[in-house]
Write an enzyme that holds these catalytic residues in place. Structure first.
Site, PDB file in Angstrom:
ATOM      1  N   GLY A  12       0.800  -1.230   0.000  1.00 43.42           N
ATOM      2  CA  GLY A  12       0.000   0.000   0.000  1.00 43.42           C
ATOM      3  C   GLY A  12       0.824   1.267   0.000  1.00 43.42           C
ATOM      4  O   GLY A  12       0.631   2.145   0.839  1.00 43.42           O
ATOM      5  N   SER A  14       0.902   3.579  -2.474  1.00 46.18           N
ATOM      6  CA  SER A  14       0.481   4.539  -3.502  1.00 46.18           C
ATOM      7  C   SER A  14       0.213   5.933  -2.946  1.00 46.18           C
ATOM      8  O   SER A  14       0.079   6.887  -3.705  1.00 46.18           O
ATOM      9  CB  SER A  14      -0.766   4.026  -4.239  1.00 46.18           C
ATOM     10  OG  SER A  14      -1.870   3.965  -3.367  1.00 46.18           O
ATOM     11  N   VAL A  64      -3.561  -7.442  -1.427  1.00 44.97           N
ATOM     12  CA  VAL A  64      -3.047  -8.256  -0.314  1.00 44.97           C
ATOM     13  C   VAL A  64      -4.076  -9.254   0.219  1.00 44.97           C
ATOM     14  O   VAL A  64      -3.717 -10.195   0.915  1.00 44.97           O
ATOM     15  CB  VAL A  64      -2.526  -7.380   0.853  1.00 44.97           C
ATOM     16  CG1 VAL A  64      -1.323  -6.557   0.431  1.00 44.97           C
ATOM     17  CG2 VAL A  64      -3.629  -6.497   1.438  1.00 44.97           C
ATOM     18  N   TYR A 155     -12.875  -2.158  11.788  1.00 49.93           N
ATOM     19  CA  TYR A 155     -11.484  -1.671  11.676  1.00 49.93           C
ATOM     20  C   TYR A 155     -10.699  -1.947  12.974  1.00 49.93           C
ATOM     21  O   TYR A 155      -9.571  -2.445  12.937  1.00 49.93           O
ATOM     22  CB  TYR A 155     -11.534  -0.180  11.365  1.00 49.93           C
ATOM     23  CG  TYR A 155     -10.192   0.485  11.163  1.00 49.93           C
ATOM     24  CD1 TYR A 155      -9.462   0.305   9.998  1.00 49.93           C
ATOM     25  CD2 TYR A 155      -9.663   1.320  12.148  1.00 49.93           C
ATOM     26  CE1 TYR A 155      -8.243   0.936   9.809  1.00 49.93           C
ATOM     27  CE2 TYR A 155      -8.449   1.959  11.960  1.00 49.93           C
ATOM     28  CZ  TYR A 155      -7.742   1.764  10.796  1.00 49.93           C
ATOM     29  OH  TYR A 155      -6.526   2.396  10.615  1.00 49.93           O
ATOM     30  N   ALA A 157     -11.323  -4.187  15.236  1.00 52.05           N
ATOM     31  CA  ALA A 157     -11.109  -5.633  15.381  1.00 52.05           C
ATOM     32  C   ALA A 157      -9.940  -6.088  14.503  1.00 52.05           C
ATOM     33  O   ALA A 157      -9.098  -6.885  14.923  1.00 52.05           O
ATOM     34  CB  ALA A 157     -12.378  -6.391  15.010  1.00 52.05           C
ATOM     35  N   LYS A 159      -7.408  -4.289  13.512  1.00 52.41           N
ATOM     36  CA  LYS A 159      -6.131  -3.744  14.008  1.00 52.41           C
ATOM     37  C   LYS A 159      -5.716  -4.405  15.317  1.00 52.41           C
ATOM     38  O   LYS A 159      -4.529  -4.576  15.598  1.00 52.41           O
ATOM     39  CB  LYS A 159      -6.233  -2.222  14.148  1.00 52.41           C
ATOM     40  CG  LYS A 159      -6.410  -1.493  12.812  1.00 52.41           C
ATOM     41  CD  LYS A 159      -5.218  -1.730  11.886  1.00 52.41           C
ATOM     42  CE  LYS A 159      -5.325  -0.995  10.574  1.00 52.41           C
ATOM     43  NZ  LYS A 159      -4.148  -1.188   9.715  1.00 52.41           N
TER      44      LYS A 159
HETATM   45  P1  NDP Z   1      -4.621   5.552   2.725  1.00 53.74           P
HETATM   46  O1  NDP Z   1      -6.065   5.226   2.519  1.00 53.74           O
HETATM   47  O2  NDP Z   1      -4.151   6.920   2.429  1.00 53.74           O
HETATM   48  O3  NDP Z   1      -3.727   4.500   1.888  1.00 53.74           O
HETATM   49  C1  NDP Z   1      -3.985   3.126   1.952  1.00 53.74           C
HETATM   50  C2  NDP Z   1      -3.028   2.372   1.050  1.00 53.74           C
HETATM   51  O4  NDP Z   1      -3.344   0.968   1.127  1.00 53.74           O
HETATM   52  C3  NDP Z   1      -3.132   2.767  -0.402  1.00 53.74           C
HETATM   53  O5  NDP Z   1      -1.836   2.742  -0.965  1.00 53.74           O
HETATM   54  C4  NDP Z   1      -3.992   1.664  -1.006  1.00 53.74           C
HETATM   55  O6  NDP Z   1      -3.714   1.398  -2.371  1.00 53.74           O
HETATM   56  C5  NDP Z   1      -3.504   0.466  -0.202  1.00 53.74           C
HETATM   57  N1  NDP Z   1      -4.456  -0.629  -0.225  1.00 53.74           N
HETATM   58  C6  NDP Z   1      -5.734  -0.640   0.214  1.00 53.74           C
HETATM   59  N2  NDP Z   1      -6.273  -1.861   0.038  1.00 53.74           N
HETATM   60  C7  NDP Z   1      -5.317  -2.633  -0.535  1.00 53.74           C
HETATM   61  C8  NDP Z   1      -5.259  -3.986  -0.955  1.00 53.74           C
HETATM   62  N3  NDP Z   1      -6.307  -4.815  -0.825  1.00 53.74           N
HETATM   63  N4  NDP Z   1      -4.109  -4.445  -1.500  1.00 53.74           N
HETATM   64  C9  NDP Z   1      -3.027  -3.630  -1.634  1.00 53.74           C
HETATM   65  N5  NDP Z   1      -3.020  -2.342  -1.262  1.00 53.74           N
HETATM   66  C10 NDP Z   1      -4.155  -1.855  -0.713  1.00 53.74           C
HETATM   67  O7  NDP Z   1      -4.292   5.134   4.235  1.00 53.74           O
HETATM   68  P2  NDP Z   1      -3.213   5.702   5.277  1.00 53.74           P
HETATM   69  O8  NDP Z   1      -1.960   6.019   4.602  1.00 53.74           O
HETATM   70  O9  NDP Z   1      -3.872   6.700   6.115  1.00 53.74           O
HETATM   71  O10 NDP Z   1      -3.024   4.388   6.182  1.00 53.74           O
HETATM   72  C11 NDP Z   1      -1.995   3.444   5.968  1.00 53.74           C
HETATM   73  C12 NDP Z   1      -2.074   2.394   7.062  1.00 53.74           C
HETATM   74  O11 NDP Z   1      -1.977   3.043   8.344  1.00 53.74           O
HETATM   75  C13 NDP Z   1      -3.398   1.616   7.078  1.00 53.74           C
HETATM   76  O12 NDP Z   1      -3.165   0.281   7.440  1.00 53.74           O
HETATM   77  C14 NDP Z   1      -4.194   2.325   8.153  1.00 53.74           C
HETATM   78  O13 NDP Z   1      -5.160   1.488   8.731  1.00 53.74           O
HETATM   79  C15 NDP Z   1      -3.086   2.683   9.142  1.00 53.74           C
HETATM   80  N6  NDP Z   1      -3.437   3.777  10.040  1.00 53.74           N
HETATM   81  C16 NDP Z   1      -3.695   5.051   9.542  1.00 53.74           C
HETATM   82  C17 NDP Z   1      -4.012   6.062  10.423  1.00 53.74           C
HETATM   83  C18 NDP Z   1      -4.270   7.469   9.980  1.00 53.74           C
HETATM   84  O14 NDP Z   1      -4.603   8.302  10.834  1.00 53.74           O
HETATM   85  N7  NDP Z   1      -4.143   7.803   8.723  1.00 53.74           N
HETATM   86  C19 NDP Z   1      -4.115   5.821  11.870  1.00 53.74           C
HETATM   87  C20 NDP Z   1      -3.817   4.478  12.258  1.00 53.74           C
HETATM   88  C21 NDP Z   1      -3.485   3.505  11.371  1.00 53.74           C
HETATM   89  P3  NDP Z   1      -4.702   1.780  -3.603  1.00 53.74           P
HETATM   90  O15 NDP Z   1      -4.096   3.010  -4.156  1.00 53.74           O
HETATM   91  O16 NDP Z   1      -4.627   0.659  -4.533  1.00 53.74           O
HETATM   92  O17 NDP Z   1      -6.067   1.986  -3.042  1.00 53.74           O
END
Ligand code: NDP
Length: 247
Positions: A12, A14, A64, A155, A157, A159
């Site tokens: 992830g 991107s 994933v 979400y 659950a 995490k």
């Molecule tokens: P974003 O929504 O900005 O980015 C999510 C990323 O995950 C994108 O690159 C997306 O790719 C990729 N992705 C989603 N589903 C899949 C999949 N099935 N297979 C491969 N890639 C996938 O999220 P954040 O950057 O905010 O969050 C990143 C991580 O941090 C997450 O796990 C989130 O739960 C965690 N997190 C974030 C917080 C926050 O405040 N932002 C707080 C706590 C945790 P694509 O471009 O293809 O959609």
């Protein structure tokens, strides 16, 4: 702290935190492969930003939550780069709703990407790291996995499940020189949090002891440290990057 010569996979990448982690690892000298589900353009931008640090970088499409995609990605990286030293489970989604309104499909979708995806990736990566007798696995969990959150039962659950997964993997693979830690971000400014209403953001800010939202780099710098040899004796831990939110 140097990661020169190390090969990293970050899921992830991107945008958001994943992109920040790719850049932090590249800055420390690691070659970086990232994956995305849909965002090819964003992932290619991340690759270009990593290459500015003189490392090899590329993006591959892999969902994933799909075992075949994960298997393809992991064997491609192993065959092309020779090893996998760092693996960051970052890909994640939200489908928020109050418990009574949450559909079974939304529960399954979040668990499939966030938790099952992490498990599938670790299972494939572990085969390689076990042969190498080394490796660092870092799972991006969340403070809501520690403390829960109204409107995020699915979400939270997923995490919390990642935390159990992290500790189990740490116990299972520790004797083979492999570490596994979880990073639990609080409220970080990314696309994921940008979709929240203004009043909720203001409320969240007020509940954070440091009274501000975190930045992608706050999470990425910790991940780079956990991926380094300086962190070789740290495993099975959950480290919050949250301005004190979960205290
Ligand atoms: P974003 O929504 O900005 O980015 C999510 C990323 O995950 C994108 O690159 C997306 O790719 C990729 N992705 C989603 N589903 C899949 C999949 N099935 N297979 C491969 N890639 C996938 O999220 P954040 O950057 O905010 O969050 C990143 C991580 O941090 C997450 O796990 C989130 O739960 C965690 N997190 C974030 C917080 C926050 O405040 N932002 C707080 C706590 C945790 P694509 O471009 O293809 O959609």
């Amino acid at each position: 702290m140097s990661l020169a010569g190390k090969i990293a996979i970050v899921t992830g990448g991107s945008r958001g935190i994943g992109r920040g982690i790719c850049i932090a690892l590249a800055k420390a000298g690691a070659d970086v492969v990232t994956c995305y589900a849909h965002g090819a353009d964003g992932a290619n931008e991340t690759v270009a930003l990593c290459k500015e640090y003189g490392v090899r970088a590329e993006a591959v499409q892999a969902d994933v939550a799909k075992n075949d995609d994960v298997a393809r990605m992991v064997s491609y990286v192993k065959e092309t780069y020779g090893s996998i030293d760092i693996f960051v489970n970052n890909a994640g989604i939200t489908k928020d709703n109050l418990l009574m309104k949450m559909t079974e499909d939304d529960f399954d979708a979040v668990l499939d990407t966030n938790l099952k995806g992490a498990f599938l990736c670790i299972r494939h990566i572990a085969k390689i790291m076990l042969k190498q007798k080394s490796g660092h696995i870092i799972n991006i969990s969340s403070v809501v996995g520690v403390s829960g959150n109204a409107g995020q039962a699915n979400y939270a659950a997923s995490k919390a499940g990642m935390i159990g997964l992290t500790k189990s993997v740490a116990k299972e693979l520790g004797s083979r020189g492999i570490t596994c830690n979880a990073v639990a971000p609080g409220f970080i400014e990314t696309d994921m949090t940008a979709k929240l209403p203004e009043d909720i953001i203001a409320q969240m800010k007020n509940s954070i002891p440091m009274k501000s939202l975190g930045q992608v780099e706050d999470v990425a710098n910790l991940v780079a440290f956990l991926a380094s040899e300086e962190a070789r004796y740290i495993t099975g831990q959950v480290i919050c990057v949250d301005g004190g939110m979960a205290v």
